[in-house]
Design a protein around this motif. Structure first.
Motif, PDB file in Angstrom:
ATOM      1  N   PHE A  31       3.407  10.081  -7.908  1.00 46.92           N
ATOM      2  CA  PHE A  31       3.180   9.734  -6.506  1.00 46.92           C
ATOM      3  C   PHE A  31       1.765   9.185  -6.339  1.00 46.92           C
ATOM      4  N   THR A  32       1.616   8.286  -5.360  1.00 45.80           N
ATOM      5  CA  THR A  32       0.301   7.741  -5.027  1.00 45.80           C
ATOM      6  C   THR A  32       0.128   7.745  -3.518  1.00 45.80           C
ATOM      7  N   ILE A  33      -0.935   8.378  -3.064  1.00 40.16           N
ATOM      8  CA  ILE A  33      -1.261   8.373  -1.646  1.00 40.16           C
ATOM      9  C   ILE A  33      -2.306   7.295  -1.392  1.00 40.16           C
ATOM     10  N   SER A  34      -2.175   6.619  -0.268  1.00 38.53           N
ATOM     11  CA  SER A  34      -3.138   5.581   0.095  1.00 38.53           C
ATOM     12  C   SER A  34      -3.197   5.491   1.618  1.00 38.53           C
ATOM     13  N   ARG A  35      -4.115   4.696   2.101  1.00 40.41           N
ATOM     14  CA  ARG A  35      -4.238   4.519   3.540  1.00 40.41           C
ATOM     15  C   ARG A  35      -4.815   3.150   3.833  1.00 40.41           C
ATOM     16  N   ASP A  36      -4.497   2.650   5.009  1.00 39.14           N
ATOM     17  CA  ASP A  36      -5.063   1.409   5.516  1.00 39.14           C
ATOM     18  C   ASP A  36      -5.615   1.737   6.895  1.00 39.14           C
ATOM     19  N   ASN A  37      -6.914   1.941   6.969  1.00 40.61           N
ATOM     20  CA  ASN A  37      -7.511   2.349   8.241  1.00 40.61           C
ATOM     21  C   ASN A  37      -7.427   1.246   9.290  1.00 40.61           C
ATOM     22  N   ALA A  38      -7.364   0.013   8.863  1.00 49.57           N
ATOM     23  CA  ALA A  38      -7.229  -1.091   9.820  1.00 49.57           C
ATOM     24  C   ALA A  38      -5.859  -1.071  10.497  1.00 49.57           C
ATOM     25  N   LYS A  39      -4.865  -0.510   9.809  1.00 49.55           N
ATOM     26  CA  LYS A  39      -3.511  -0.426  10.360  1.00 49.55           C
ATOM     27  C   LYS A  39      -3.165   0.972  10.850  1.00 49.55           C
ATOM     28  N   ASN A  40      -4.123   1.891  10.759  1.00 51.38           N
ATOM     29  CA  ASN A  40      -3.882   3.274  11.195  1.00 51.38           C
ATOM     30  C   ASN A  40      -2.645   3.865  10.515  1.00 51.38           C
ATOM     31  N   THR A  41      -2.529   3.628   9.234  1.00 48.20           N
ATOM     32  CA  THR A  41      -1.334   4.045   8.510  1.00 48.20           C
ATOM     33  C   THR A  41      -1.711   4.643   7.154  1.00 48.20           C
ATOM     34  N   ALA A  42      -1.012   5.717   6.825  1.00 47.88           N
ATOM     35  CA  ALA A  42      -1.109   6.312   5.498  1.00 47.88           C
ATOM     36  C   ALA A  42       0.223   6.129   4.791  1.00 47.88           C
ATOM     37  N   TYR A  43       0.169   6.136   3.466  1.00 42.53           N
ATOM     38  CA  TYR A  43       1.363   5.876   2.676  1.00 42.53           C
ATOM     39  C   TYR A  43       1.508   6.907   1.566  1.00 42.53           C
ATOM     40  N   LEU A  44       2.738   7.076   1.143  1.00 42.31           N
ATOM     41  CA  LEU A  44       3.011   7.871  -0.054  1.00 42.31           C
ATOM     42  C   LEU A  44       4.028   7.098  -0.881  1.00 42.31           C
ATOM     43  N   GLN A  45       3.542   6.521  -1.972  1.00 42.77           N
ATOM     44  CA  GLN A  45       4.421   5.814  -2.899  1.00 42.77           C
ATOM     45  C   GLN A  45       4.956   6.832  -3.898  1.00 42.77           C
ATOM     46  N   MET A  46       6.274   6.929  -3.970  1.00 36.80           N
ATOM     47  CA  MET A  46       6.904   7.931  -4.823  1.00 36.80           C
ATOM     48  C   MET A  46       7.746   7.218  -5.877  1.00 36.80           C
ATOM     49  N   ASN A  47       7.360   7.376  -7.120  1.00 33.35           N
ATOM     50  CA  ASN A  47       8.070   6.771  -8.243  1.00 33.35           C
ATOM     51  C   ASN A  47       8.670   7.853  -9.134  1.00 33.35           C
ATOM     52  N   SER A  48       9.598   7.448  -9.982  1.00 35.74           N
ATOM     53  CA  SER A  48      10.231   8.374 -10.931  1.00 35.74           C
ATOM     54  C   SER A  48      10.718   9.631 -10.216  1.00 35.74           C
ATOM     55  N   LEU A  49      11.398   9.432  -9.128  1.00 32.72           N
ATOM     56  CA  LEU A  49      11.823  10.568  -8.315  1.00 32.72           C
ATOM     57  C   LEU A  49      12.829  11.443  -9.050  1.00 32.72           C
ATOM     58  N   LYS A  50      12.744  12.732  -8.763  1.00 33.31           N
ATOM     59  CA  LYS A  50      13.604  13.736  -9.378  1.00 33.31           C
ATOM     60  C   LYS A  50      14.382  14.461  -8.284  1.00 33.31           C
ATOM     61  N   PRO A  51      15.520  15.042  -8.612  1.00 36.13           N
ATOM     62  CA  PRO A  51      16.262  15.808  -7.599  1.00 36.13           C
ATOM     63  C   PRO A  51      15.423  16.893  -6.944  1.00 36.13           C
ATOM     64  N   GLU A  52      14.501  17.484  -7.682  1.00 42.81           N
ATOM     65  CA  GLU A  52      13.664  18.538  -7.106  1.00 42.81           C
ATOM     66  C   GLU A  52      12.628  18.004  -6.114  1.00 42.81           C
TER      67      GLU A  52
END
Length: 125
Positions: free
Chosen positions: A68-89
């Motif tokens: 997972f990678t967390i990021s943010r764009d303060n100009a857009k007032n938005t935070a993100y969570l990129q989730m890769n290789s997802l597992k059932p858990e």
């Protein structure tokens, strides 16, 4: 007051990816550290990731580190969570939260003053 609205959840197969977004409105977004938490059925809410108000530093739970990678764009007032290789858990309701920036990474829910309504992520095997 800060209002947070998550989006981007859904159903994905194991090994797939999703990107969650957390749109903020209200007070100045850029002064808040942002965190992502999740809660699976029958379990306690757990910390996933956090990013400092400046966006320069991040911290992850061991269970998601490297996927997972967390990021943010303060100009857009938005935070993100990129989730890769997802597992059932990883299946859970995911929440974003905002905490007034401090000295340390906040990995418990207590310091977070504002929470979104949550978005469901379901990973099928």
């Amino acid at each position: 007051q800060v209002q947070l609205v998550e989006s981007g959840g859904g159903l994905v197969q194991a090994g797939g990816s999703l990107r969650l977004s957390c749109a903020a409105s209200g007070r100045t977004f850029s002064v808040y550290d942002m965190g992502w938490f999740r809660q699976a059925p029958g379990k306690l809410r757990e910390f996933v990731a956090t990013i400092r108000w400046s966006g320069g530093s991040t911290y992850y739970a061991n269970s998601v580190k490297g996927r997972f990678t967390i990021s943010r764009d303060n100009a857009k007032n938005t935070a993100y969570l990129q989730m890769n290789s997802l597992k059932p858990e990883d299946t859970a309701v995911y929440y974003c939260a905002a905490a007034r920036g401090g000295r340390y990474f906040y990995t418990t829910s207590g310091p977070y003053d504002y929470w979104g309504q949550g978005t469901q992520v379901t990973v099928s095997s």
